[in-house]
Design an enzyme around this catalytic site. Structure first.
Site, mmCIF file in Angstrom:
data_model
loop_
_atom_site.group_PDB
_atom_site.id
_atom_site.type_symbol
_atom_site.label_atom_id
_atom_site.label_comp_id
_atom_site.label_asym_id
_atom_site.label_seq_id
_atom_site.Cartn_x
_atom_site.Cartn_y
_atom_site.Cartn_z
ATOM 1 N NE ARG A 163 -92.049 -27.754 -55.278
ATOM 2 C CZ ARG A 163 -91.073 -27.269 -56.064
ATOM 3 N NH1 ARG A 163 -89.812 -27.575 -55.826
ATOM 4 N NH2 ARG A 163 -91.380 -26.463 -57.063
ATOM 5 C CB SER A 237 -96.763 -27.294 -59.127
ATOM 6 O OG SER A 237 -95.926 -26.502 -59.918
ATOM 7 C CD GLU A 333 -95.733 -28.926 -55.085
ATOM 8 O OE1 GLU A 333 -95.548 -28.061 -54.208
ATOM 9 O OE2 GLU A 333 -95.565 -28.733 -56.291
HETATM 10 N N1 EPU Z 1 -94.472 -27.638 -69.967
HETATM 11 C C1 EPU Z 1 -95.410 -27.853 -70.962
HETATM 12 N N2 EPU Z 1 -96.689 -27.435 -70.770
HETATM 13 C C2 EPU Z 1 -97.076 -26.787 -69.631
HETATM 14 C C3 EPU Z 1 -96.114 -26.567 -68.616
HETATM 15 C C4 EPU Z 1 -94.820 -27.018 -68.806
HETATM 16 O O1 EPU Z 1 -95.108 -28.422 -72.002
HETATM 17 O O2 EPU Z 1 -98.256 -26.437 -69.531
HETATM 18 C C5 EPU Z 1 -93.086 -28.110 -70.198
HETATM 19 C C6 EPU Z 1 -92.278 -27.074 -70.959
HETATM 20 O O3 EPU Z 1 -91.516 -27.738 -71.917
HETATM 21 C C7 EPU Z 1 -91.330 -26.507 -69.931
HETATM 22 C C8 EPU Z 1 -91.190 -27.642 -68.931
HETATM 23 O O4 EPU Z 1 -92.441 -28.333 -68.975
HETATM 24 O O5 EPU Z 1 -90.111 -26.187 -70.498
HETATM 25 C C9 EPU Z 1 -90.942 -27.144 -67.545
HETATM 26 O O6 EPU Z 1 -91.897 -26.143 -67.214
HETATM 27 P P1 EPU Z 1 -91.593 -25.005 -66.121
HETATM 28 O O7 EPU Z 1 -90.261 -24.410 -66.341
HETATM 29 O O8 EPU Z 1 -92.793 -24.122 -66.065
HETATM 30 O O9 EPU Z 1 -91.449 -25.855 -64.796
HETATM 31 P P2 EPU Z 1 -92.342 -26.986 -64.176
HETATM 32 O O10 EPU Z 1 -91.542 -28.243 -64.122
HETATM 33 O O11 EPU Z 1 -93.638 -27.059 -64.875
HETATM 34 C C10 EPU Z 1 -91.455 -26.544 -61.760
HETATM 35 C C11 EPU Z 1 -92.014 -26.339 -60.391
HETATM 36 C C12 EPU Z 1 -92.537 -24.918 -60.222
HETATM 37 C C13 EPU Z 1 -91.395 -23.944 -60.487
HETATM 38 C C14 EPU Z 1 -90.832 -24.199 -61.896
HETATM 39 C C15 EPU Z 1 -89.616 -23.387 -62.190
HETATM 40 C C16 EPU Z 1 -92.791 -28.500 -59.664
HETATM 41 C C17 EPU Z 1 -93.969 -29.386 -59.405
HETATM 42 N N3 EPU Z 1 -93.072 -27.302 -60.156
HETATM 43 O O12 EPU Z 1 -92.537 -26.438 -62.681
HETATM 44 O O13 EPU Z 1 -92.961 -24.766 -58.878
HETATM 45 O O14 EPU Z 1 -91.827 -22.613 -60.375
HETATM 46 O O15 EPU Z 1 -90.425 -25.609 -62.004
HETATM 47 O O16 EPU Z 1 -88.527 -23.858 -61.460
HETATM 48 O O17 EPU Z 1 -91.665 -28.913 -59.415
HETATM 49 C C18 EPU Z 1 -94.782 -24.964 -57.387
HETATM 50 O O18 EPU Z 1 -94.141 -25.867 -56.820
HETATM 51 O O19 EPU Z 1 -95.912 -24.602 -56.969
HETATM 52 C C19 EPU Z 1 -94.229 -24.340 -58.572
HETATM 53 C C20 EPU Z 1 -94.886 -23.429 -59.284
#
Ligand code: EPU
Length: 337
Positions: A163, A237, A333
């Protein structure tokens, strides 16, 4: 060309109702040059606005907002294997993704439905489901806001990180990204390594992979977890996933054996901020017309009528509580104005 007292409500996906003292919407490079040579631009604080999907306004903007609305999708070069395509910074990102899928150009399907415009895609190296823009980015054209000259940035000049890019650091505030050139593959080359995509494809009964089917899977996952900004104000995010050393991770894991994390380079781990925030009890918390989304704790939402200051203060309380519970510093972010 430059208007006064313009509401910014429809120009930010959080839907925050603030106004800009001065506002101009740039349709092309000449328009940008005219604005940046004006006294209004030189004498005021300025903000270059794209799709408004990664910012939070906490007050009226007492300066000039220049919205990048430069359009156009143009093929520069095409071989049997690749296409080089130049896209206006003001093109809506997801419209570009759909255009690529329609033409059979591969590489951006995992990035379906990311809010925002093309100009911001290299700025913060947008990423989702195992793919980042740096993988298909070739070069960009940016207008230097002091001189009006066009400068070119190749992939290595952008210093892409998680990012992150040179536009958020060394040359922050110096450029308007006018056009971006992507190198897309005409050969199938899909990335379904992110567990959720494989599962979703299976659920949807899809066996023949295509950019369209991968995109459909990504769209289904996003729609199930992330609020649609056209219905509920949000900026995706709100926080980044924090990167910590292996030894910090080990001590967190001792206390919290279920902590979710991914390797992030030598001796580094990336923690799932959504997990941390959920464990600290914030997920789904609602305070009148704003709160933490019920399906994804990384996302703060405005149900309508909240002020940016209220959402900002909520984010500060979350930062403090994560620091207290896990000893981890979260970073926002979104950009705060
Ligand atoms: N999780 C939780 N609770 C929650 C959310 C997530 O426990 O409320 C845990 C779950 O175990 C899940 C893991 O976190 O398996 C990862 O969650 P997710 O796959 O939703 O990905 P993220 O790390 O929360 C990132 C990006 C998103 C992107 C997704 C998918 C960042 C800050 N965010 O989210 O990007 O869509 O991966 O690749 O890196 C954005 O930047 O605006 C955004 C939405």
């Amino acid at each position: 060309m430059i208007a006064s007292d313009v509401s910014l409500k429809k120009f930010n996906t959080f839907g925050i109702d603030v106004s800009a003292k001065l506002f101009s919407q740039a349709e092309n490079e000449d328009h940008v040059r005219n604005v940046i040579q004006s006294n209004e631009f030189k004498k005021n604080s300025t903000l270059i606005l794209g799709g408004g999907s990664n910012l939070l306004f906490t007050k009226d903007f007492n300066g000039l907002v220049l919205k990048n609305h430069i359009q156009g999708i143009e093929i520069l070069e095409e071989t049997d294997d690749f296409v080089f395509v130049k896209v206006g910074g003001g093109v809506v990102w997801h419209d570009f993704v759909l255009h690529c899928i329609d033409k059979g150009w591969n590489g951006v399907e995992n990035l379906s439905l990311i809010p925002g415009n093309v100009g911001a895609s290299p700025m913060q190296n947008i990423g989702a489901y195992g793919v980042e823009i740096k993988e298909v980015f070739h070069e960009l054209e940016a207008i230097h806001l002091k001189s009006g000259e066009i400068h070119y940035f190749r992939n290595e000049d952008c210093c892409f990180g998680y990012r992150d890019s040179v536009f958020k650091n060394k040359v922050k505030g110096e450029y308007l990204i006018s056009r971006v050139i992507y190198k897309l593959s005409k050969k199938p080359n899909y990335n379904i390594s992110y567990g959720a995509i494989e599962k979703q494809l299976e659920n949807m009964g899809i066996k023949d992979l295509s950019a369209k089917s991968v995109s459909d899977a990504v769209i289904a996952i996003r729609q199930s977890k992330l609020p649609d900004p056209s219905k509920i104000g949000n900026s995706g995010s709100f926080f980044k996933n924090p990167i910590v050393t292996q030894s910090t991770f080990d001590s967190i894991k001792l206390k919290f054996p279920n902590v979710v994390a991914y390797p992030a380079g030598e001796d580094l781990m990336k923690l799932a901020a959504g997990w941390l925030i959920e464990q600290a009890g914030w997920k789904g918390k609602t305070y009148g017309n704003y709160g933490v989304h019920k399906n994804q704790a990384l996302v703060l939402v405005n149900y309508g009528g909240a002020s940016g200051k209220e959402i900002y203060d909520l984010s500060s309380r979350i930062l403090d509580s994560i620091k207290e519970k896990f000893g981890v510093n979260l970073e926002r972010e979104v950009n705060i104005y």
